[in-house]
Design a protein around this motif. Structure first.
Motif, PDB file in Angstrom:
ATOM      1  N   PRO A  75       0.837  -1.207   0.000  1.00  8.26           N
ATOM      2  CA  PRO A  75       0.000   0.000   0.000  1.00  8.26           C
ATOM      3  C   PRO A  75       0.866   1.250   0.000  1.00  8.26           C
ATOM      4  O   PRO A  75       1.881   1.331   0.684  1.00  8.26           O
ATOM      5  N   GLY A  76       0.452   2.213  -0.819  1.00  6.80           N
ATOM      6  CA  GLY A  76       1.169   3.473  -0.893  1.00  6.80           C
ATOM      7  C   GLY A  76       2.259   3.518  -1.926  1.00  6.80           C
ATOM      8  O   GLY A  76       2.778   4.604  -2.228  1.00  6.80           O
ATOM      9  N   SER A  77       2.645   2.372  -2.486  1.00  6.46           N
ATOM     10  CA  SER A  77       3.671   2.401  -3.528  1.00  6.46           C
ATOM     11  C   SER A  77       3.099   3.042  -4.786  1.00  6.46           C
ATOM     12  O   SER A  77       1.910   2.933  -5.088  1.00  6.46           O
ATOM     13  N   ILE A  78       3.959   3.730  -5.501  1.00  8.57           N
ATOM     14  CA  ILE A  78       3.556   4.467  -6.702  1.00  8.57           C
ATOM     15  C   ILE A  78       3.517   3.504  -7.884  1.00  8.57           C
ATOM     16  O   ILE A  78       4.427   2.700  -8.078  1.00  8.57           O
ATOM     17  N   LEU A  79       2.456   3.591  -8.664  1.00  9.68           N
ATOM     18  CA  LEU A  79       2.304   2.782  -9.871  1.00  9.68           C
ATOM     19  C   LEU A  79       2.101   3.729 -11.047  1.00  9.68           C
ATOM     20  O   LEU A  79       1.208   4.574 -11.009  1.00  9.68           O
ATOM     21  N   SER A  80       2.933   3.600 -12.070  1.00 12.68           N
ATOM     22  CA  SER A  80       2.764   4.462 -13.240  1.00 12.68           C
ATOM     23  C   SER A  80       2.842   3.650 -14.518  1.00 12.68           C
ATOM     24  O   SER A  80       3.377   2.541 -14.548  1.00 12.68           O
ATOM     25  N   THR A  81       2.290   4.216 -15.579  1.00 11.12           N
ATOM     26  CA  THR A  81       2.331   3.612 -16.896  1.00 11.12           C
ATOM     27  C   THR A  81       3.045   4.547 -17.854  1.00 11.12           C
ATOM     28  O   THR A  81       2.940   5.768 -17.739  1.00 11.12           O
ATOM     29  N   ASN A  82       3.761   3.966 -18.790  1.00  8.58           N
ATOM     30  CA  ASN A  82       4.469   4.750 -19.809  1.00  8.58           C
ATOM     31  C   ASN A  82       3.679   4.805 -21.115  1.00  8.58           C
ATOM     32  O   ASN A  82       4.223   5.148 -22.159  1.00  8.58           O
ATOM     33  N   THR A  83       2.395   4.480 -21.060  1.00 12.67           N
ATOM     34  CA  THR A  83       1.605   4.458 -22.283  1.00 12.67           C
ATOM     35  C   THR A  83       1.634   5.803 -22.997  1.00 12.67           C
ATOM     36  O   THR A  83       1.708   6.857 -22.371  1.00 12.67           O
ATOM     37  N   SER A  84       1.562   5.732 -24.311  1.00 12.13           N
ATOM     38  CA  SER A  84       1.493   6.955 -25.108  1.00 12.13           C
ATOM     39  C   SER A  84       0.163   7.087 -25.828  1.00 12.13           C
ATOM     40  O   SER A  84      -0.078   8.092 -26.499  1.00 12.13           O
ATOM     41  N   GLY A  85      -0.723   6.067 -25.690  1.00 12.94           N
ATOM     42  CA  GLY A  85      -1.943   6.143 -26.466  1.00 12.94           C
ATOM     43  C   GLY A  85      -3.203   5.616 -25.801  1.00 12.94           C
ATOM     44  O   GLY A  85      -4.311   5.887 -26.280  1.00 12.94           O
ATOM     45  N   ILE A  86      -3.097   4.873 -24.698  1.00 12.36           N
ATOM     46  CA  ILE A  86      -4.273   4.296 -24.057  1.00 12.36           C
ATOM     47  C   ILE A  86      -4.716   5.204 -22.912  1.00 12.36           C
ATOM     48  O   ILE A  86      -3.909   5.538 -22.040  1.00 12.36           O
ATOM     49  N   PRO A  87      -5.983   5.627 -22.879  1.00 10.07           N
ATOM     50  CA  PRO A  87      -6.442   6.495 -21.787  1.00 10.07           C
ATOM     51  C   PRO A  87      -6.283   5.830 -20.429  1.00 10.07           C
ATOM     52  O   PRO A  87      -6.625   4.654 -20.252  1.00 10.07           O
ATOM     53  N   LEU A  88      -5.798   6.585 -19.469  1.00  2.00           N
ATOM     54  CA  LEU A  88      -5.585   6.031 -18.136  1.00  2.00           C
ATOM     55  C   LEU A  88      -6.889   5.584 -17.490  1.00  2.00           C
ATOM     56  O   LEU A  88      -6.917   4.631 -16.716  1.00  2.00           O
ATOM     57  N   LYS A  89      -7.975   6.270 -17.810  1.00  2.00           N
ATOM     58  CA  LYS A  89      -9.266   5.915 -17.230  1.00  2.00           C
ATOM     59  C   LYS A  89      -9.691   4.505 -17.624  1.00  2.00           C
ATOM     60  O   LYS A  89     -10.478   3.866 -16.916  1.00  2.00           O
ATOM     61  N   ASP A  90      -9.179   3.998 -18.737  1.00  2.00           N
ATOM     62  CA  ASP A  90      -9.521   2.652 -19.171  1.00  2.00           C
ATOM     63  C   ASP A  90      -8.693   1.587 -18.458  1.00  2.00           C
ATOM     64  O   ASP A  90      -9.024   0.400 -18.526  1.00  2.00           O
ATOM     65  N   MET A  91      -7.621   2.002 -17.808  1.00  2.00           N
ATOM     66  CA  MET A  91      -6.741   1.032 -17.148  1.00  2.00           C
ATOM     67  C   MET A  91      -7.144   0.750 -15.708  1.00  2.00           C
ATOM     68  O   MET A  91      -6.782  -0.281 -15.151  1.00  2.00           O
ATOM     69  N   VAL A  92      -7.874   1.672 -15.085  1.00  2.00           N
ATOM     70  CA  VAL A  92      -8.067   1.599 -13.637  1.00  2.00           C
ATOM     71  C   VAL A  92      -9.178   0.638 -13.207  1.00  2.00           C
ATOM     72  O   VAL A  92      -9.369   0.416 -12.015  1.00  2.00           O
ATOM     73  N   ALA A  93      -9.896   0.043 -14.162  1.00  2.00           N
ATOM     74  CA  ALA A  93     -11.037  -0.808 -13.809  1.00  2.00           C
ATOM     75  C   ALA A  93     -10.636  -1.974 -12.910  1.00  2.00           C
ATOM     76  O   ALA A  93     -11.432  -2.424 -12.081  1.00  2.00           O
ATOM     77  N   VAL A  94      -9.403  -2.471 -13.058  1.00  2.00           N
ATOM     78  CA  VAL A  94      -8.979  -3.636 -12.280  1.00  2.00           C
ATOM     79  C   VAL A  94      -8.250  -3.236 -10.996  1.00  2.00           C
ATOM     80  O   VAL A  94      -7.783  -4.107 -10.249  1.00  2.00           O
ATOM     81  N   MET A  95      -8.167  -1.945 -10.714  1.00  2.00           N
ATOM     82  CA  MET A  95      -7.380  -1.471  -9.571  1.00  2.00           C
ATOM     83  C   MET A  95      -8.247  -1.260  -8.344  1.00  2.00           C
ATOM     84  O   MET A  95      -9.400  -0.856  -8.445  1.00  2.00           O
TER      85      MET A  95
END
Length: 204
Positions: A101-121
């Motif tokens: 908990p509290g660790s930073i998670l980032s993505t290096n995507t250049s084309g996929i909206p971040l809002k589409d990634m968070v569904a499983v989080m």
């Protein structure tokens, strides 16, 4: 590589080769071969992404199947797998099992909206998730986009801006970054987990 340039230990994970012979399926070196090859390639790339060959001693390698548990010791987890939403979501599902908990998670995507990634989080992942789009190679371009997701903690954005500019010596300039991206396109395919920079450079 640029994390190592700046003195930050990291773990680089990739998939286990799919075509391993039966005798190699329990051999750690064979199972880590893809990540190890990517590390070795950094020593040969021109122009070099590293300040000196010795900095690569700070980069350990592993694989998703055997070493994902090691991200429990990481303060910043960077996802840079192929640009497919289903694959990214599968990676995040696996990250969710092991990250602290509290660790930073980032993505290096250049084309996929971040809002589409968070569904499983889960909620903690969402608050600590953002986009960090590095422009390749960071040693020379010194540009990164910081992109908040819908639920990103604003304090995290401020912290990452300070850390990226102050420690990694990268700049935030969207217009110039877009111009340079057009000139220097890049592909990335690894999951990198940057280890314990807070212990070295102060806690958030």
């Amino acid at each position: 590589a640029h994390l190592a340039n700046c003195g930050i230990p990291s773990i680089m994970l990739d998939i286990v080769p799919r075509d391993l012979a039966d005798k190699d399926k329990t051999n750690p070196a064979k199972r880590n071969a893809i990540a190890a090859a990517s590390k070795a390639a950094m020593l040969k790339t021109k122009p070099s992404p590293i300040y000196a060959n010795s900095v690569m001693d700070l980069v350990e390698t592993g694989n998703f199947d055997d070493d994902m548990v090691r991200i429990a010791d990481c303060d910043w987890i960077i996802e840079v797998v192929t640009e497919r939403l289903d694959i990214k979501r599968a990676v995040f599902e696996n990250v969710k099992k092991y990250r602290k908990p509290g660790s930073i998670l980032s993505t290096n995507t250049s084309g996929i909206p971040l809002k589409d990634m968070v569904a499983v989080m889960d909620e903690d992942m969402r608050r600590n998730f953002l986009g960090t789009h590095f422009f390749n190679p960071p040693r020379y371009l010194k540009l990164v986009e910081i992109i908040p997701a819908p639920d990103t903690d604003p304090a995290l954005i401020a912290f990452m801006a300070e850390f990226l500019e102050g420690r990694l010596l990268l700049l935030r300039h969207r217009q110039r970054a877009c111009e340079l991206l057009a000139r220097f396109p890049c592909r990335v395919h690894l999951l990198a987990c940057a280890s314990d920079y807070r212990a070295l450079f102060g806690k958030r």
